[in-house]
Design an enzyme around this catalytic site. Structure first.
Site, PDB file in Angstrom:
ATOM      1  N   TYR A  63       4.630  -7.307  16.637  1.00  0.00           N
ATOM      2  CA  TYR A  63       4.787  -6.318  15.557  1.00  0.00           C
ATOM      3  C   TYR A  63       5.507  -5.071  16.067  1.00  0.00           C
ATOM      4  O   TYR A  63       6.459  -4.581  15.443  1.00  0.00           O
ATOM      5  CB  TYR A  63       3.409  -5.941  15.002  1.00  0.00           C
ATOM      6  CG  TYR A  63       3.443  -4.758  14.052  1.00  0.00           C
ATOM      7  CD1 TYR A  63       3.962  -4.884  12.774  1.00  0.00           C
ATOM      8  CD2 TYR A  63       2.952  -3.510  14.447  1.00  0.00           C
ATOM      9  CE1 TYR A  63       4.012  -3.799  11.910  1.00  0.00           C
ATOM     10  CE2 TYR A  63       2.990  -2.419  13.584  1.00  0.00           C
ATOM     11  CZ  TYR A  63       3.522  -2.570  12.314  1.00  0.00           C
ATOM     12  OH  TYR A  63       3.570  -1.486  11.459  1.00  0.00           O
ATOM     13  N   SER A  68       0.962  -5.835  10.580  1.00  0.00           N
ATOM     14  CA  SER A  68      -0.303  -6.096  11.247  1.00  0.00           C
ATOM     15  C   SER A  68      -0.075  -6.597  12.666  1.00  0.00           C
ATOM     16  O   SER A  68       0.661  -7.567  12.875  1.00  0.00           O
ATOM     17  CB  SER A  68      -1.076  -7.139  10.438  1.00  0.00           C
ATOM     18  OG  SER A  68      -2.051  -7.753  11.239  1.00  0.00           O
ATOM     19  N   PHE A 122       0.826  -1.216   0.000  1.00  0.00           N
ATOM     20  CA  PHE A 122       0.000   0.000   0.000  1.00  0.00           C
ATOM     21  C   PHE A 122       0.864   1.272   0.000  1.00  0.00           C
ATOM     22  O   PHE A 122       0.833   2.053  -0.962  1.00  0.00           O
ATOM     23  CB  PHE A 122      -0.955  -0.069   1.211  1.00  0.00           C
ATOM     24  CG  PHE A 122      -1.429   1.248   1.727  1.00  0.00           C
ATOM     25  CD1 PHE A 122      -1.966   2.212   0.871  1.00  0.00           C
ATOM     26  CD2 PHE A 122      -1.361   1.533   3.088  1.00  0.00           C
ATOM     27  CE1 PHE A 122      -2.404   3.435   1.354  1.00  0.00           C
ATOM     28  CE2 PHE A 122      -1.805   2.753   3.572  1.00  0.00           C
ATOM     29  CZ  PHE A 122      -2.309   3.707   2.707  1.00  0.00           C
ATOM     30  N   ILE A 123       1.643   1.479   1.040  1.00  0.00           N
ATOM     31  CA  ILE A 123       2.407   2.733   1.143  1.00  0.00           C
ATOM     32  C   ILE A 123       3.523   2.755   0.097  1.00  0.00           C
ATOM     33  O   ILE A 123       3.717   3.755  -0.611  1.00  0.00           O
ATOM     34  CB  ILE A 123       2.972   2.913   2.574  1.00  0.00           C
ATOM     35  CG1 ILE A 123       1.810   3.028   3.571  1.00  0.00           C
ATOM     36  CG2 ILE A 123       3.881   4.151   2.643  1.00  0.00           C
ATOM     37  CD1 ILE A 123       2.211   3.026   5.036  1.00  0.00           C
ATOM     38  N   ASP A 149      10.102  -6.673  -3.637  1.00  0.00           N
ATOM     39  CA  ASP A 149       8.926  -7.079  -2.862  1.00  0.00           C
ATOM     40  C   ASP A 149       8.735  -8.581  -3.023  1.00  0.00           C
ATOM     41  O   ASP A 149       8.889  -9.103  -4.128  1.00  0.00           O
ATOM     42  CB  ASP A 149       7.675  -6.318  -3.356  1.00  0.00           C
ATOM     43  CG  ASP A 149       6.558  -6.331  -2.327  1.00  0.00           C
ATOM     44  OD1 ASP A 149       6.093  -7.428  -1.976  1.00  0.00           O
ATOM     45  OD2 ASP A 149       6.150  -5.249  -1.884  1.00  0.00           O
ATOM     46  N   VAL A 151      -2.030   5.158   8.735  1.00  0.00           N
ATOM     47  CA  VAL A 151      -2.019   5.669   7.370  1.00  0.00           C
ATOM     48  C   VAL A 151      -3.216   5.090   6.603  1.00  0.00           C
ATOM     49  O   VAL A 151      -3.557   3.921   6.769  1.00  0.00           O
ATOM     50  CB  VAL A 151      -0.719   5.251   6.655  1.00  0.00           C
ATOM     51  CG1 VAL A 151      -0.600   5.972   5.316  1.00  0.00           C
ATOM     52  CG2 VAL A 151       0.499   5.519   7.527  1.00  0.00           C
ATOM     53  N   LYS A 179       9.146  -3.536  14.870  1.00  0.00           N
ATOM     54  CA  LYS A 179       9.319  -2.179  14.321  1.00  0.00           C
ATOM     55  C   LYS A 179      10.339  -1.386  15.137  1.00  0.00           C
ATOM     56  O   LYS A 179      11.178  -0.674  14.594  1.00  0.00           O
ATOM     57  CB  LYS A 179       7.973  -1.430  14.331  1.00  0.00           C
ATOM     58  CG  LYS A 179       7.029  -1.841  13.241  1.00  0.00           C
ATOM     59  CD  LYS A 179       7.268  -1.092  11.924  1.00  0.00           C
ATOM     60  CE  LYS A 179       7.910  -1.917  10.884  1.00  0.00           C
ATOM     61  NZ  LYS A 179       8.104  -1.284   9.596  1.00  0.00           N
ATOM     62  N   SER A 182       6.766   2.568  13.451  1.00  0.00           N
ATOM     63  CA  SER A 182       5.327   2.589  13.752  1.00  0.00           C
ATOM     64  C   SER A 182       5.019   3.187  15.115  1.00  0.00           C
ATOM     65  O   SER A 182       5.748   2.965  16.088  1.00  0.00           O
ATOM     66  CB  SER A 182       4.766   1.171  13.698  1.00  0.00           C
ATOM     67  OG  SER A 182       3.442   1.169  14.173  1.00  0.00           O
ATOM     68  N   SER A 183       3.884   3.880  15.170  1.00  0.00           N
ATOM     69  CA  SER A 183       3.397   4.427  16.439  1.00  0.00           C
ATOM     70  C   SER A 183       3.059   3.313  17.425  1.00  0.00           C
ATOM     71  O   SER A 183       2.885   3.574  18.612  1.00  0.00           O
ATOM     72  CB  SER A 183       2.155   5.279  16.194  1.00  0.00           C
ATOM     73  OG  SER A 183       1.139   4.475  15.635  1.00  0.00           O
TER      74      SER A 183
HETATM   75  N1  LIG Z   1      -0.351   1.192   7.049  1.00  0.00           N
HETATM   76  C1  LIG Z   1      -0.131   1.810   8.211  1.00  0.00           C
HETATM   77  O1  LIG Z   1      -1.010   2.457   8.785  1.00  0.00           O
HETATM   78  C2  LIG Z   1       1.227   1.744   8.861  1.00  0.00           C
HETATM   79  C3  LIG Z   1       1.404   2.331  10.131  1.00  0.00           C
HETATM   80  C4  LIG Z   1       2.655   2.274  10.727  1.00  0.00           C
HETATM   81  C5  LIG Z   1       3.713   1.696  10.056  1.00  0.00           C
HETATM   82  N2  LIG Z   1       3.508   1.118   8.847  1.00  0.00           N
HETATM   83  C6  LIG Z   1       4.644   0.511   8.163  1.00  0.00           C
HETATM   84  O2  LIG Z   1       4.663   0.989   6.832  1.00  0.00           O
HETATM   85  C7  LIG Z   1       5.215   0.003   5.973  1.00  0.00           C
HETATM   86  C8  LIG Z   1       4.305  -0.251   4.794  1.00  0.00           C
HETATM   87  O3  LIG Z   1       3.053  -0.727   5.284  1.00  0.00           O
HETATM   88  P1  LIG Z   1       1.811  -1.002   4.337  1.00  0.00           P
HETATM   89  O4  LIG Z   1       0.615  -0.647   5.105  1.00  0.00           O
HETATM   90  O5  LIG Z   1       2.063  -0.410   3.002  1.00  0.00           O
HETATM   91  O6  LIG Z   1       1.855  -2.594   4.237  1.00  0.00           O
HETATM   92  P2  LIG Z   1       1.792  -3.568   2.978  1.00  0.00           P
HETATM   93  O7  LIG Z   1       1.602  -4.951   3.532  1.00  0.00           O
HETATM   94  O8  LIG Z   1       0.790  -3.097   2.010  1.00  0.00           O
HETATM   95  O9  LIG Z   1       3.241  -3.412   2.380  1.00  0.00           O
HETATM   96  C9  LIG Z   1       4.364  -4.107   2.859  1.00  0.00           C
HETATM   97  C10 LIG Z   1       5.035  -4.730   1.646  1.00  0.00           C
HETATM   98  O10 LIG Z   1       6.248  -5.371   2.051  1.00  0.00           O
HETATM   99  C11 LIG Z   1       6.344  -6.615   1.338  1.00  0.00           C
HETATM  100  N3  LIG Z   1       7.248  -7.443   2.156  1.00  0.00           N
HETATM  101  C12 LIG Z   1       7.029  -7.901   3.415  1.00  0.00           C
HETATM  102  N4  LIG Z   1       8.115  -8.541   3.878  1.00  0.00           N
HETATM  103  C13 LIG Z   1       9.029  -8.493   2.874  1.00  0.00           C
HETATM  104  C14 LIG Z   1      10.351  -8.976   2.753  1.00  0.00           C
HETATM  105  N5  LIG Z   1      10.937  -9.621   3.764  1.00  0.00           N
HETATM  106  N6  LIG Z   1      11.004  -8.763   1.572  1.00  0.00           N
HETATM  107  C15 LIG Z   1      10.431  -8.104   0.546  1.00  0.00           C
HETATM  108  N7  LIG Z   1       9.172  -7.598   0.620  1.00  0.00           N
HETATM  109  C16 LIG Z   1       8.488  -7.800   1.775  1.00  0.00           C
HETATM  110  C17 LIG Z   1       4.912  -7.103   1.222  1.00  0.00           C
HETATM  111  O11 LIG Z   1       4.703  -8.033   0.190  1.00  0.00           O
HETATM  112  C18 LIG Z   1       4.184  -5.798   0.960  1.00  0.00           C
HETATM  113  O12 LIG Z   1       4.115  -5.495  -0.422  1.00  0.00           O
HETATM  114  C19 LIG Z   1       5.467  -1.217   6.848  1.00  0.00           C
HETATM  115  O13 LIG Z   1       6.815  -1.221   7.238  1.00  0.00           O
HETATM  116  C20 LIG Z   1       4.584  -0.994   8.056  1.00  0.00           C
HETATM  117  O14 LIG Z   1       5.065  -1.640   9.207  1.00  0.00           O
HETATM  118  C21 LIG Z   1       2.289   1.126   8.225  1.00  0.00           C
END
Ligand SMILES: NC(=O)c1ccc[n+]([C@@H]2O[C@H](COP(=O)([O-])OP(=O)(O)OC[C@H]3O[C@@H](n4cnc5c(N)ncnc54)[C@H](O)[C@@H]3O)[C@@H](O)[C@H]2O)c1
Length: 315
Positions: free
Chosen positions: A144, A80, A12-13, A32, A174, A148, A120-121
């Site tokens: 988790y 998650s 996503f991000i 990825d 986010v 982080k 992460s928060s």
């Molecule tokens: N979405 C939120 O609200 C939020 C809040 C705090 C922190 N984060 C952090 O932001 C980042 C992105 O989160 P997101 O919501 O986009 O999640 P997401 O699951 O959509 O994206 C994470 C991506 O990482 C890839 N991935 C996971 N482990 C991997 C590895 N070992 N090697 C290669 N690729 C790998 C997954 O396939 C996925 O595409 C993460 O680090 C997450 O912890 C997200």
């Protein structure tokens, strides 16, 4: 031309960051393993980027991924809390082992100038003090959150030992396009939009007074780009990225009802293990170090996201 690596760039991000980098004309590589991410998220950009499908905890693959790279935006993770409760070993592997592998490969590459990573928060846990300031003692309550936080500590260690520049952005909640609404582990906003647009009731775990600092994706993308290029603050800082305001889950449902023009009442179920009650960011450090500002507020972000869901349904 500067070369950017986005780990987790099919997530996503990450995919939103890739989209901005490509739009700004930069050269981009994505790595990825498509564990939680989807190829669909980068399909339209695939002829404009390099894509490596694999796990960055594999050191050889991490070395290949950082080859010739100037800047790394590290988003890869299994993001998650409930999933980490069910599978702490997988969480540790895909986040901690993967981060160490990436950092070591970056050091050896001798080309990487800076890494900005997603923190992460969740690291603040259930400490009742609000807003959350970066100086507060971390109180991780889930595997988790520990993973982080460990990523942040590795950032400090690699700077201390090798001078690798690492900044950790502690995202709050986010939301935005390409966030998966369809799994048990999905974040609340896409899930609620997808349910409420069908006229159905969303489920709130707890009493609905749980509050979160929901931050629209555009703000997070900009924060990452600013963090890559800001003057080095002298040490591997941890920086909150939110809006500085929180809303409750009940207020979230009210806002969505307002946008949809509906009056749907939520269903309530027991609070989930590992979830924290309240969260809001102090964003003054981000403003000071990154020149960060909230470009899109929550309500405008929700409106944009509802429009995006409608467009997607019409495709
Ligand atoms: N979405 C939120 O609200 C939020 C809040 C705090 C922190 N984060 C952090 O932001 C980042 C992105 O989160 P997101 O919501 O986009 O999640 P997401 O699951 O959509 O994206 C994470 C991506 O990482 C890839 N991935 C996971 N482990 C991997 C590895 N070992 N090697 C290669 N690729 C790998 C997954 O396939 C996925 O595409 C993460 O680090 C997450 O912890 C997200």
């Amino acid at each position: 031309m500067e070369y950017y690596l986005v780990t987790g760039g099919a997530g996503f991000i990450g995919s939103n960051i890739v989209e901005r980098l490509v739009k700004d004309g930069f050269k981009v590589r994505v790595v990825d393993n498509l564990s939680t991410g989807k190829f669909e998220n980068i399909r339209k950009l695939i002829h404009k980027i390099d894509f490596i499908c694999g796990d960055i905890s594999d050191f050889k693959l991490a070395q290949k991924a950082v080859e010739g790279i100037d800047y790394v935006i590290h988003q890869a993770a299994i993001p998650s809390v409930p999933l980490s409760v069910d599978d702490p070993i997988g969480t540790n592997h895909s986040m901690v082992s993967a981060t160490v592998s990436l950092f070591q490969a970056a050091v050896e590459s001798k080309t990487v100038k800076r890494i900005v990573q997603a923190a992460s928060s969740a690291a603040y846990g259930d400490n009742p003090v609000l807003p959350k300031r970066e100086e507060m003692d971390p109180e991780p309550m889930s595997p988790y959150a520990v993973a982080k936080l460990t990523q942040e500590y590795y950032g400090r260690a690699f700077y201390h030992v090798h001078g690798l520049e690492v900044l950790s952005l502690r995202y709050f909640n986010v939301f935005g396009p390409k966030q998966d609404p369809n799994s048990f582990y999905s974040a609340v906003i896409p899930k609620f939009i997808s349910i409420m647009q069908k006229g159905k009731q969303p489920t709130i775990y707890g009493d609905g007074l749980t509050s979160r600092d929901f931050v629209y994706i555009d703000n997070v993308v900009s924060a990452n780009l600013k963090a890559l290029k800001c003057p080095w603050p002298g040490k591997p800082e941890t920086i909150n990225i939110g809006t500085g305001e929180s809303i409750t889950l009940n207020q979230l449902v009210d806002s969505l009802n307002n946008i949809f023009g509906t009056e749907i009442k939520p269903k309530y179920e027991a609070q989930r293990v590992g979830d924290v009650k309240h969260s809001v960011a102090d964003i003054s450090k981000a403003q000071k170090i990154l020149g960060y500002k909230v470009e899109t507020n929550v309500y405008d972000g929700l409106t944009k996201l509802v429009d995006w869901f409608k467009e997607k349904d019409n495709e």
